[in-house]
Design an enzyme around this catalytic site. Structure first.
Site, PDB file in Angstrom:
ATOM      1  N   CYS A 127      28.558   8.719 -25.551  1.00  0.00           N
ATOM      2  CA  CYS A 127      27.376   7.867 -25.744  1.00  0.00           C
ATOM      3  C   CYS A 127      26.476   7.914 -24.510  1.00  0.00           C
ATOM      4  O   CYS A 127      26.755   7.249 -23.519  1.00  0.00           O
ATOM      5  CB  CYS A 127      27.829   6.429 -26.012  1.00  0.00           C
ATOM      6  SG  CYS A 127      26.471   5.278 -26.194  1.00  0.00           S
ATOM      7  N   CYS A 130      25.050   4.541 -23.502  1.00  0.00           N
ATOM      8  CA  CYS A 130      25.986   3.598 -22.871  1.00  0.00           C
ATOM      9  C   CYS A 130      26.278   4.016 -21.421  1.00  0.00           C
ATOM     10  O   CYS A 130      26.322   3.189 -20.525  1.00  0.00           O
ATOM     11  CB  CYS A 130      27.306   3.555 -23.627  1.00  0.00           C
ATOM     12  SG  CYS A 130      27.152   3.495 -25.407  1.00  0.00           S
ATOM     13  N   ASP A 131      26.505   5.299 -21.194  1.00  0.00           N
ATOM     14  CA  ASP A 131      27.064   5.759 -19.921  1.00  0.00           C
ATOM     15  C   ASP A 131      26.134   6.654 -19.088  1.00  0.00           C
ATOM     16  O   ASP A 131      26.450   6.961 -17.936  1.00  0.00           O
ATOM     17  CB  ASP A 131      28.365   6.549 -20.185  1.00  0.00           C
ATOM     18  CG  ASP A 131      29.394   5.696 -20.899  1.00  0.00           C
ATOM     19  OD1 ASP A 131      29.425   4.486 -20.647  1.00  0.00           O
ATOM     20  OD2 ASP A 131      30.156   6.240 -21.720  1.00  0.00           O
TER      21      ASP A 131
END
Ligand SMILES: Cc1cc2nc3c(=O)[nH]c(=O)nc-3n(C[C@H](O)[C@H](O)[C@H](O)COP(=O)(O)OP(=O)(O)OC[C@H]3O[C@@H](n4cnc5c(N)ncnc54)[C@H](O)[C@@H]3O)c2cc1C
Length: 296
Positions: A127, A130-131
């Site tokens: 992701c 997300c990261d």
């Protein structure tokens, strides 16, 4: 009504059911939906500047709750058909419903090489939204070949110092709008025909090993983003005994989203098709209407 899955398909189905007068429960979390990973959705109708996927889910949930939909953030482990009703078991509880709609979506495919599982959350991620921010001014690799990979590269190029695409195919199979945008990147390189053999690292990712043809090669990177597509979450449907297509999706009649079992409807990515938020919403609406008709 119980709906399993809190993505665009499940939430839309729930809204139709509750608005149609049925006591409606959604089991699942909007933060488990693909929309939570998708970043900006530019092709969802009605939002000229695009809408972040998670905001879309939050808005559909709020709209559904206005009509009385309840949402429990619980993972369904098993569904049993008891004739007049269905029993859904979660870790701590069980629920009963006269009809159910399955909308569990899809999950990321793994590459399946040594190092991938061991280094997940230690440099291996599925992701970018997300990261990605963890890799500011670092070298990262994107492993994939489609729209997901193209979008990941475009996102990461604004953060990382260099983005390497390692693609198992001979070219990137993505929408022209993304391919055009990739041309303007100055910190992007691609290797095609790369067969990944290992993700390396002790504590954190340190590199990737791959073959191009018969030649072994390696790349030093701090992060690896896997964008190898999605696989439908059909385990509950298999346990319930629903018909599955040869492609591995829940078999439905497209006219009304009926499955092979009376009282069970399915919508969204786990039924295959175009696998878009807009189509998930359309199928969710159709499943909701069909469930209302079924219940009378
Ligand atoms: C990175 C990325 C970018 C994308 N970009 C776009 C885009 O720009 N435009 C577009 O239209 N589409 C895009 N998509 C695709 C789009 O997000 C999906 O088609 C859509 O979310 C599918 O909706 P769904 O409701 O079928 O499933 P999902 O959104 O996957 O939701 C599934 C739900 O089921 C829940 N669930 C799963 N198993 C269980 C269980 N056992 N018990 C309870 N709950 C369970 C999950 O937690 C989740 O709430 C993108 C997807 C990704 C991953």
């Amino acid at each position: 009504m119980v709906i399993v899955g809190a993505g665009p398909a499940g939430l839309t189905a729930a809204m139709y059911c509750a608005r149609g007068g049925k006591k409606t429960l959604v089991l699942g979390s909007i933060y488990g939906s693909q929309t939570a990973m998708g970043g900006l959705y530019e092709n969802y109708p009605g939002f000229p500047d695009g809408i972040h996927g998670i905001e879309l889910s939050e808005r559909i949930l709020a709209q559904a709750q206005r009509f009385g939909v309840e949402n429990q953030v619980e993972q369904v482990e098993k569904i049993v058909n008891l004739g007049d009703f269905f029993r859904l078991k979660t870790e701590n509880w069980q629920y009963e419903a006269r009809a159910i709609i399955l909308a569990m979506g899809a999950s990321h495919r793994q590459i399946g090489v040594p190092g991938e599982e061991e280094l997940t959350a230690r440099g291996v991620s599925y992701c970018v939204h997300c990261d990605g921010a963890l890799f500011r001014n670092k070298n990262v690799a994107v492993i994939g070949y489609g729209n997901g990979a193209a979008r990941a590269i475009l996102y990461l190029a604004n953060i990382a110092s260099k983005v390497h695409l390692l693609s198992p195919k001979e070219r990137l199979v993505a929408e022209p709008i993304y391919l055009e945008r990739l041309k303007s990147l100055t910190n992007f390189a691609a290797t095609f025909g790369a067969r990944i053999t290992e993700i390396q690292g002790k504590e954190f990712v340190e590199g990737v090993q791959f073959d191009v043809g018969k030649t072994p090669r390696s790349l030093r990177v701090d992060g690896v983003f896997v964008e190898m597509g999605m696989k439908p979450n059909i385990e509950l449907a298999e346990g319930l005994g629903l018909d599955i297509t040869t492609g591995g999706y829940i078999k439905v009649k497209r006219l009304n989203q009926e499955t092979s079992m009376p009282g069970v409807f399915a919508a969204g990515d786990l039924t295959g098709g175009r696998m878009q938020a807009a189509t998930a919403v359309g199928e969710g609406a159709s499943a909701g209407i069909s469930a209302l008709q079924y219940l009378g």
